[in-house]
Write a protein that holds these residues in place. Sequence first.
Motif, PDB file in Angstrom:
ATOM      1  N   CYS A 160       0.521  -1.011  -0.182  1.00 13.97           N
ATOM      2  CA  CYS A 160       0.221  -0.110  -0.013  1.00 13.97           C
ATOM      3  C   CYS A 160       0.970   1.053   0.182  1.00 13.97           C
ATOM      4  O   CYS A 160       2.016   1.068   1.110  1.00 13.97           O
ATOM      5  N   GLY A 162      -3.053   4.573  -2.392  1.00 17.02           N
ATOM      6  CA  GLY A 162      -2.663   3.135  -3.236  1.00 17.02           C
ATOM      7  C   GLY A 162      -3.130   2.000  -2.493  1.00 17.02           C
ATOM      8  O   GLY A 162      -1.745   1.426  -2.296  1.00 17.02           O
ATOM      9  N   SER A 204      -5.238  -1.791  -2.885  1.00 16.95           N
ATOM     10  CA  SER A 204      -6.961  -2.762  -2.913  1.00 16.95           C
ATOM     11  C   SER A 204      -7.515  -2.684  -2.863  1.00 16.95           C
ATOM     12  O   SER A 204      -7.426  -1.938  -1.179  1.00 16.95           O
ATOM     13  N   ASP A 205      -8.959  -3.568  -2.714  1.00 13.09           N
ATOM     14  CA  ASP A 205      -9.550  -2.073  -1.719  1.00 13.09           C
ATOM     15  C   ASP A 205      -9.914  -3.356  -0.680  1.00 13.09           C
ATOM     16  O   ASP A 205      -9.872  -2.934   0.559  1.00 13.09           O
ATOM     17  N   GLY A 233      -5.676   2.529  -7.240  1.00 12.05           N
ATOM     18  CA  GLY A 233      -4.116   0.793  -6.762  1.00 12.05           C
ATOM     19  C   GLY A 233      -3.798   1.217  -6.646  1.00 12.05           C
ATOM     20  O   GLY A 233      -2.685   2.383  -6.482  1.00 12.05           O
ATOM     21  N   ASP A 264      -1.065   4.455  -7.455  1.00 14.06           N
ATOM     22  CA  ASP A 264      -2.097   5.580  -7.341  1.00 14.06           C
ATOM     23  C   ASP A 264      -2.444   6.993  -6.096  1.00 14.06           C
ATOM     24  O   ASP A 264      -1.908   7.581  -6.446  1.00 14.06           O
TER      25      ASP A 264
END
Length: 300
Positions: A122, A143, A145-146, A168, A171
């Motif tokens: 992350c 940035g 994943s969910d 993601g 980002d």
Amino acid sequence: MTAASTPKETIGFVGVGLMGHGIARNLIAAGYPMTVIGHRNRAPVEDLVGRGATEAASLSDLAAVSSIIFLCLTDANVVQQVVTEMEPQLPPGTVIVDTSTSDPVVTVALAERLAAKGVAYCDAPLGGTPAQAEAGELQAMVGASDETYARLKPVFECWTQRSVHIGGVGDGHRMKLVNNFLSLGYGALYAEALSVARKSGLSVQQFDSVIRGGRMDCGFYQTFMGYALEGNRDAHKFTLTNAYKDMRYVEAMANAGGCVSTLASAIKNSYAAAVASGMDGAEDYVPHLTDFIGRANGVK
């Protein structure tokens, strides 16, 4: 902000400097078990140990006991070195949270490499100041994943005023570079505008009397002017070295995207020239750019 009532995560923290110390302190206060790594600046490490943190003997030891590992480091090269040293000891299910301002190309490459080992990545670069870090009032541009963001959100709530899930992996770092392009552009613009004002016979006080409270005022302006107006060297503690590094990353990102980057290159060169002039890029901060631009123009 809310704190986790029964923390299950164990936190490792690498880089407890100007920003990292405040984040780590707030996580300890929220009840998260904390492991930190030693640094040449012993004061923040010893403070955190005094608050209940454990000091690891090595990065490998820290990696072995941490389910979430925060990085708050100087640049992408250091991030790569630290992650590579920890990598053999990272258990599947670990999450690395990189709060550094880094190169998104490096971020994505590290995330892909670690995903093969079951380790999530992350990027969560920071918006704010060291004082806001201590107060638990930073912004994080995330940035991830969910699934990873959902896991981390309660942890972020302990030290942020707001975390924004940008997208993601990579980002967050992309957005941070755009953000710093704006803020460091302000710094270069203010420094030059002050020299133009002084050269034309206007004082810093006259300049500030019009800008402060007007449409050109903002939080960055106010901390920047803490030095130019009041002589407070610590009003805005972001080093010239980091400013120069960040603008190099901005320029590289623009180049990779095929963008015309006239202003980004000019802003980068303002900080490059200040560092190259002999100013201490590790001890002089962004508002001190006014000294360099002032000397170049023959004004104080």
